[in-house]
Design an enzyme around this catalytic site. Structure first.
Site, PDB file in Angstrom:
ATOM      1  N   LYS B  51       0.809  -1.217   0.000  1.00  0.00           N
ATOM      2  CA  LYS B  51       0.000   0.000   0.000  1.00  0.00           C
ATOM      3  C   LYS B  51       0.847   1.274   0.000  1.00  0.00           C
ATOM      4  O   LYS B  51       0.378   2.334  -0.412  1.00  0.00           O
ATOM      5  CB  LYS B  51      -0.913   0.009   1.225  1.00  0.00           C
ATOM      6  CG  LYS B  51      -1.973  -1.102   1.219  1.00  0.00           C
ATOM      7  CD  LYS B  51      -3.111  -0.775   0.263  1.00  0.00           C
ATOM      8  CE  LYS B  51      -4.304  -1.694   0.482  1.00  0.00           C
ATOM      9  NZ  LYS B  51      -5.389  -1.386  -0.480  1.00  0.00           N
ATOM     10  N   SER B  76      -9.007  -0.838   6.063  1.00  0.00           N
ATOM     11  CA  SER B  76      -8.960  -1.842   7.129  1.00  0.00           C
ATOM     12  C   SER B  76      -7.640  -1.803   7.874  1.00  0.00           C
ATOM     13  O   SER B  76      -7.492  -2.460   8.884  1.00  0.00           O
ATOM     14  CB  SER B  76      -9.157  -3.224   6.529  1.00  0.00           C
ATOM     15  OG  SER B  76      -8.123  -3.480   5.594  1.00  0.00           O
ATOM     16  N   ASN B  78      -3.880  -1.397   6.315  1.00  0.00           N
ATOM     17  CA  ASN B  78      -2.615  -1.162   5.610  1.00  0.00           C
ATOM     18  C   ASN B  78      -2.626   0.104   4.759  1.00  0.00           C
ATOM     19  O   ASN B  78      -1.622   0.822   4.702  1.00  0.00           O
ATOM     20  CB  ASN B  78      -2.244  -2.372   4.745  1.00  0.00           C
ATOM     21  CG  ASN B  78      -1.604  -3.470   5.577  1.00  0.00           C
ATOM     22  OD1 ASN B  78      -1.032  -3.201   6.634  1.00  0.00           O
ATOM     23  ND2 ASN B  78      -1.705  -4.703   5.113  1.00  0.00           N
ATOM     24  N   TYR B 113       2.962   7.058  12.769  1.00  0.00           N
ATOM     25  CA  TYR B 113       3.122   7.988  11.645  1.00  0.00           C
ATOM     26  C   TYR B 113       2.311   9.268  11.852  1.00  0.00           C
ATOM     27  O   TYR B 113       2.224  10.099  10.953  1.00  0.00           O
ATOM     28  CB  TYR B 113       2.733   7.302  10.332  1.00  0.00           C
ATOM     29  CG  TYR B 113       3.542   6.062  10.029  1.00  0.00           C
ATOM     30  CD1 TYR B 113       4.929   6.057  10.177  1.00  0.00           C
ATOM     31  CD2 TYR B 113       2.934   4.896   9.594  1.00  0.00           C
ATOM     32  CE1 TYR B 113       5.671   4.918   9.911  1.00  0.00           C
ATOM     33  CE2 TYR B 113       3.676   3.759   9.325  1.00  0.00           C
ATOM     34  CZ  TYR B 113       5.042   3.770   9.486  1.00  0.00           C
ATOM     35  OH  TYR B 113       5.783   2.643   9.219  1.00  0.00           O
ATOM     36  N   GLU B 202      -8.864 -14.762  -3.655  1.00  0.00           N
ATOM     37  CA  GLU B 202      -9.710 -14.247  -2.569  1.00  0.00           C
ATOM     38  C   GLU B 202      -9.945 -15.343  -1.531  1.00  0.00           C
ATOM     39  O   GLU B 202      -9.915 -16.534  -1.861  1.00  0.00           O
ATOM     40  CB  GLU B 202     -11.082 -13.861  -3.118  1.00  0.00           C
ATOM     41  CG  GLU B 202     -11.092 -12.710  -4.093  1.00  0.00           C
ATOM     42  CD  GLU B 202     -12.510 -12.391  -4.567  1.00  0.00           C
ATOM     43  OE1 GLU B 202     -12.902 -11.222  -4.473  1.00  0.00           O
ATOM     44  OE2 GLU B 202     -13.222 -13.318  -5.017  1.00  0.00           O
ATOM     45  N   SER B 302       1.639  -9.738  -0.105  1.00  0.00           N
ATOM     46  CA  SER B 302       1.283  -8.320  -0.133  1.00  0.00           C
ATOM     47  C   SER B 302       1.488  -7.555   1.168  1.00  0.00           C
ATOM     48  O   SER B 302       1.542  -6.327   1.145  1.00  0.00           O
ATOM     49  CB  SER B 302      -0.159  -8.163  -0.627  1.00  0.00           C
ATOM     50  OG  SER B 302      -1.032  -8.916   0.176  1.00  0.00           O
TER      51      SER B 302
END
Lengths: 319, 319
Positions: B51, B76, B78, B113, B202, B302
């Protein structure tokens, strides 16, 4: 004798047979540690530890006659796995002697690589005598876990790679058990950069090297209870110890909780799995046990073979 | 429109601000999977997921006026972390809207962050309306999680890198939620090698994309119960869906147990931490759900942001 040349020869011999592992960095780790750290990821090495380097170098150096006889290794796990792997690839028979409490993951690795496994009792048996008897009876060539210049030279190749990849390191740190990894890495590092500082790290309950250096001679400790199963050797090697004496700017110690905390940090922040022994040097940096002069340090993460129960302990909060 | 050029522009824009992640291989994985697998390790990406690529590309493309207004993300976990990181580095204010069951590790990342965090109820609130209201009220620029060509182009850069690094891939696979990663990676892959097969993966309880492709229009599913918290989007994006329709040679599904099994394999054999969503495509390969024609496949891991409780489940034996 262990020299930079012997280490360079080892690097040539094992090239393509072991991984050139990455040097990883983590901003998050640097922030907590207060210095710049370059991790040599031997947890990503073949068979899951730096031991593949020394074992491969040694077995490829055997004579044809020795190869026909077969090899024997005595080890808490990673060296035995590495010998099993290197022997299989060289078409050599391997017998490995391991303690009855060796991690299941490591034993599974040895099986996968086709080794003949013999088990000794870590608290009762003399591991060296146990191995020597089998080697004599079955005419096998002993592949020492650390007390051998070809083994040390092989382990030293990870230090060579680290210094080639990262410029201007002011220090290097490795976990220390029998002393093969530290001897190899520190020899490579000091030959390449004379001013570099070298730190060996032990669990505080397994500080035989620290005690031996303080006393000026090899001290033997009781079987250490540390979680770091790869660092339970009870006394430094006869050949590694003089090198450690010459090269160690200090021997640092860490607690099991500090090791688990470092494992946890690396799991959740760096997304890598490091076994307790492999995390010892990183734990010392994270707990800020290094001198303040250490600003840019190479840290060997020496292995990643860990059982689920131990990894589960590292997941626990509040470390 | 999403094109290879747009992806190449994104690669230039984000270079040096995100990691060029390694492509990792594992002999052990290949043996079980029965094919050659090249893992694109976005679990080692900054902020722990791919991301960071899209968020950085989007935020660096904002006008000065938009940067002054600040940005908002609904995610959600990331994507929100990535927006928080990219915004901080660009000196832009960030508000992130997250579900009340977002993983603690991801929320901690957003805090680190410096993001302003707002929480919605995943089962009751309409996440889009929730975010839109805040964006309007506070005059923020919405940074979509997937349904935006600059976001898709950013995500596509990991596909670009993978095809640059590994020659002769016959197929690529990515996890699929809103579809931004799959759209980006498949667009890059098919533009570079027309014959390459692209598979979206998925969880079987979150197969909105599979259902949508079967029906030929976007289907919305109930909030999915899957362990893969990053793949719980309920319907494909309006902009991503036509791209997925055009590029997906198949949509595969995996069970939560298959995901946990893949996580476990990667922890113990490959020594890396992958989050459930991040392991979905690898799980499909490990469970041999790919067509037999797949011999040399690029698999995107990912993300790696996982809570201890979930990692503990992956440690359990007998998967």
């Amino acid at each position: 004798m262990l020299t930079l040349d012997l280490i360079k020869q080892a690097a040539e011999r094992i090239a393509g047979r072991v991984h050139r592992t990455p040097a990883m960095t983590s901003r998050a780790f640097n922030e907590v540690a207060g210095c710049e750290v370059f991790f040599k990821c031997e947890n990503l090495q073949r068979a899951g530890a730096f031991k593949a380097r020394g074992a491969t170098n040694k077995i490829l150096s055997l004579t044809d006659d020795e190869k026909k006889r077969g090899v024997l290794a005595v080890s808490s796990g990673n060296h035995a796995q590495a010998v099993a792997l290197a022997a299989r690839e060289a078409g050599v028979r391997a017998v490995v002697c391991i303690p009855n409490d060796a991690p299941k993951m490591k034993v599974a690795g040895m099986r996968t690589y086709g080794a003949d496994i013999r088990v000794f009792d870590r608290h009762k048996d003399d591991r060296d005598a146990f191995g020597r008897d089998i080697a004599e009876r079955e005419n096998l060539v002993h592949v020492p876990a650390y007390d051998d210049y070809l083994i040390m030279a092989g382990q030293g190749t990870c230090g060579l790679e680290l210094l080639e990849e990262v410029s201007d390191l002011d220090s290097v740190m490795t976990p220390c058990s029998g002393g093969g990894l530290f001897a190899g890495v520190s020899t490579a590092a000091k030959a390449i950069k004379h001013s570099i500082k070298c730190f060996a790290v032990e669990p505080e309950t397994a500080n035989d090297t620290q005690q031996s250096i303080a006393k000026g001679e090899r001290v033997k400790v009781s079987p250490p209870p540390t979680i770091a199963d790869g660092l339970r050797v009870q006394t430094p090697g006869a050949r590694t110890f003089p090198i450690t004496q010459a090269n160690a700017d200090a021997v640092l110690t860490v607690t099991d909780d500090e090791i688990l905390g470092a494992m946890r940090f690396m799991l959740f922040r760096m997304k890598i799995v490091v076994e307790p022994s492999g995390a010892a040097a990183a734990a010392a940096v994270l707990a800020r046990k290094t001198p303040n002069s250490v600003r840019r340090v190479g840290v060997v993460l020496s292995g990643g073979n860990v059982d689920p129960e131990i990894l589960a302990r590292a997941l626990e909060e509040n470390r």
